[in-house]
Design an enzyme around this catalytic site. Structure first.
Site, PDB file in Angstrom:
ATOM      1  CD  GLU A 319      -2.636  -1.554   0.024  1.00  0.00           C
ATOM      2  OE1 GLU A 319      -2.944  -0.638  -0.768  1.00  0.00           O
ATOM      3  OE2 GLU A 319      -2.913  -2.746  -0.205  1.00  0.00           O
ATOM      4  CE1 TYR A 394      -4.372  -6.992  -8.205  1.00  0.00           C
ATOM      5  CE2 TYR A 394      -3.196  -6.364  -6.216  1.00  0.00           C
ATOM      6  CZ  TYR A 394      -4.327  -6.306  -7.007  1.00  0.00           C
ATOM      7  OH  TYR A 394      -5.388  -5.561  -6.596  1.00  0.00           O
TER       8      TYR A 394
HETATM    9 ZN   LIG Z   1      -2.640  -2.758  -4.754  1.00  0.00          ZN
END
Ligand SMILES: [Zn+2]
Length: 463
Positions: A319, A394
């Site tokens: 994050e 991802y």
């Molecule tokens: Zn992310």
């Protein structure tokens, strides 16, 4: 530059048919990913939001001032995105304007057409009970907690709480003022510039001067204590980092991975260049949340992420990395989500390596093998709205970056990362721009990226 780059990564596919290679055709645009959001005929320069929030009953009374600039001339009417809430009045430059509603679209017709390039002030008064917005990938936006509130808008939830031009490439400055019951803490984007307490209610005013996409705007409300992390030795060691958490989690927070934020920020500053914003805030909710989420200048975690462990720590690093990759550098089209998530995922591995854990090379190989065992049925660019947050986007993006790093060497790779972050600071990014600039700066052929980006099948790598 973008058009030229597009041609370079979209060669004449018909000449050399290859079933593993994508016939890209026209890529899906934002209308496919977030149908019915955004109006390209104008840009918003700033949002000034003033909300009065009654937590019991989840009721909001709002005033939104938008400084807008028409991008066409003349502009007879424009559209805003707003979900569910009732609009009571709209003015443009101080004069009442006609407005009509169709679903989540608010059409505003000023008395006279607006002139291209000339700023106008649009003021919307609205009220009601905010609720999440449904999109192709699920629900997003304003959400009540057991005792408080979170706003998690990626990718289409911003209209759940304010009228906006909901396009990720229309970035603007924000001022967010929230008045609510004293006893709660309000955290929003940017710096807290003022708090005013009047009997049982307190107003919190935040300013976010750096440009921000609508989906990254947020308000968090809870009974939170705070802890300011000590300054650090690195080049951005004075960037304030503040944790917000329920008192019941005090010991866990003090003993857990949240305390590593300063070291992470130092590591990422060394790797990516200066931290892009004035500060970083972390909100840990009393509720358990399935996934954490980034907003601009802050991130939101469920109580389950305060515990020790690599799974928590890697997501804390993830994050934070989004402040560079996603928040400062923001996609213009949702099909390019790998430019956020692939980079944030690889940043987890970089943190592991730099903090004495497993090397990025080993983690990337482990995830490469994991990808090889899963269905290879999506493209990294334009994975479809349903799969835009699929874990394979991802991980494949992260592996691509590690493969690139090993292909060109650390010196060139990290120099390019810093250049990329500097060149597009607060701007809009695209895959063709990334490919063209990486190829030019690193002296490699643009088609080096093709097997990663344009094929479903994983390229050979990693022995
Ligand atoms: Zn992310």
């Amino acid at each position: 530059m973008v058009k030229r780059a597009l041609r370079r990564i979209l060669p004449g596919l018909a000449d050399e048919p290859d079933p593993a290679r994508r016939d890209l055709g026209p890529l899906a645009d934002n209308e496919a990913y977030v149908p019915g959001h955004g109006d390209p005929s104008y840009a918003v320069r700033s949002y000034d939001l003033d909300l009065t929030l009654k937590l019991a009953g989840n009721h909001v009374q709002g005033r939104a001032e938008l400084l807008i600039e028409p991008l066409v001339d003349p502009l007879p009417r424009l559209q805003l995105d707003l979900h569910g809430l009732k609009v009571t009045s709209v003015t443009v430059d101080g004069r009442p304007a006609k407005h009509s509603r169709r679903g989540d679209r608010l059409t505003v017709t000023p008395r006279q057409p607006l002139k291209g390039g000339q700023e106008s002030l649009l003021v919307v008064h609205y009220s009601g009970n905010p609720s999440q917005v449904r999109g192709l990938d699920g629900l997003a936006g304003w959400e009540e907690l057991d005792d408080g509130l979170i706003v998690a808008s990626q990718p289409h939830g911003a209209p759940s709480w304010f009228p906006c031009n909901d396009r990720p490439d229309d970035k603007a400055a924000y001022r967010i003022a929230v008045t609510t019951d004293s006893g709660y803490r309000v955290v929003a984007n940017g710096s807290l510039v003022e708090t005013r307490r009047r009997s049982s209610r307190t107003t919190w005013v935040y300013e976010q001067p750096e440009p921000m996409a609508t989906y990254l705007a947020t308000v968090q409300v809870g009974r939170y204590d705070t802890l300011d992390l000590e300054p650090g030795p690195g080049p951005d060691g004075l960037v304030p980092i503040r944790l917000h958490y329920p008192a019941a989690l005090t010991r866990q927070v003090a003993a857990g991975p949240m305390m590593r934020h300063r070291a992470m920020l130092n590591t990422f500053t060394e790797a990516f260049g200066p931290y892009p914003f004035a500060r970083y805030d972390v909100v840990i909710t009393p509720d358990v949340l399935e996934i954490p989420l980034e907003a601009q200048t802050l991130s939101i975690f469920g109580s389950n992420f305060a515990r020790p462990g690599w799974q928590q720590e890697r997501l804390i690093a993830h994050e934070l990395a989004h402040q560079w990759f996603g928040n400062s550098l923001t996609l213009g089209q949702w099909r390019d989500i790998w430019l956020h998530e692939g980079f944030a995922c690889w940043s987890e591995w970089l943190w592991s390596e730099r903090s004495g854990g497993r090397r990025a090379a080993d983690l990337a190989r482990e995830h490469y093998r994991g990808l090889a065992d899963k269905p290879q049925d999506l493209y990294l660019v334009d994975p479809t709205p349903q799969l835009m947050f699929d874990d394979r986007v991802y991980k494949r993006g992260g592996v691509l970056l590690q493969a690139l790093r090993e292909h060109v060497g650390d010196g060139a790779f990290f120099a390019f990362l810093r250049t990329w972050c500097e060149r597009y600071r607060y701007g809009t990014i695209t895959t063709p721009a990334f490919v063209a600039e990486a190829a030019a700066d690193l002296g490699i052929a643009p088609d080096w990226f093709d097997p990663w980006l344009q094929h479903k099948t994983l390229p050979e790598w990693g022995s």
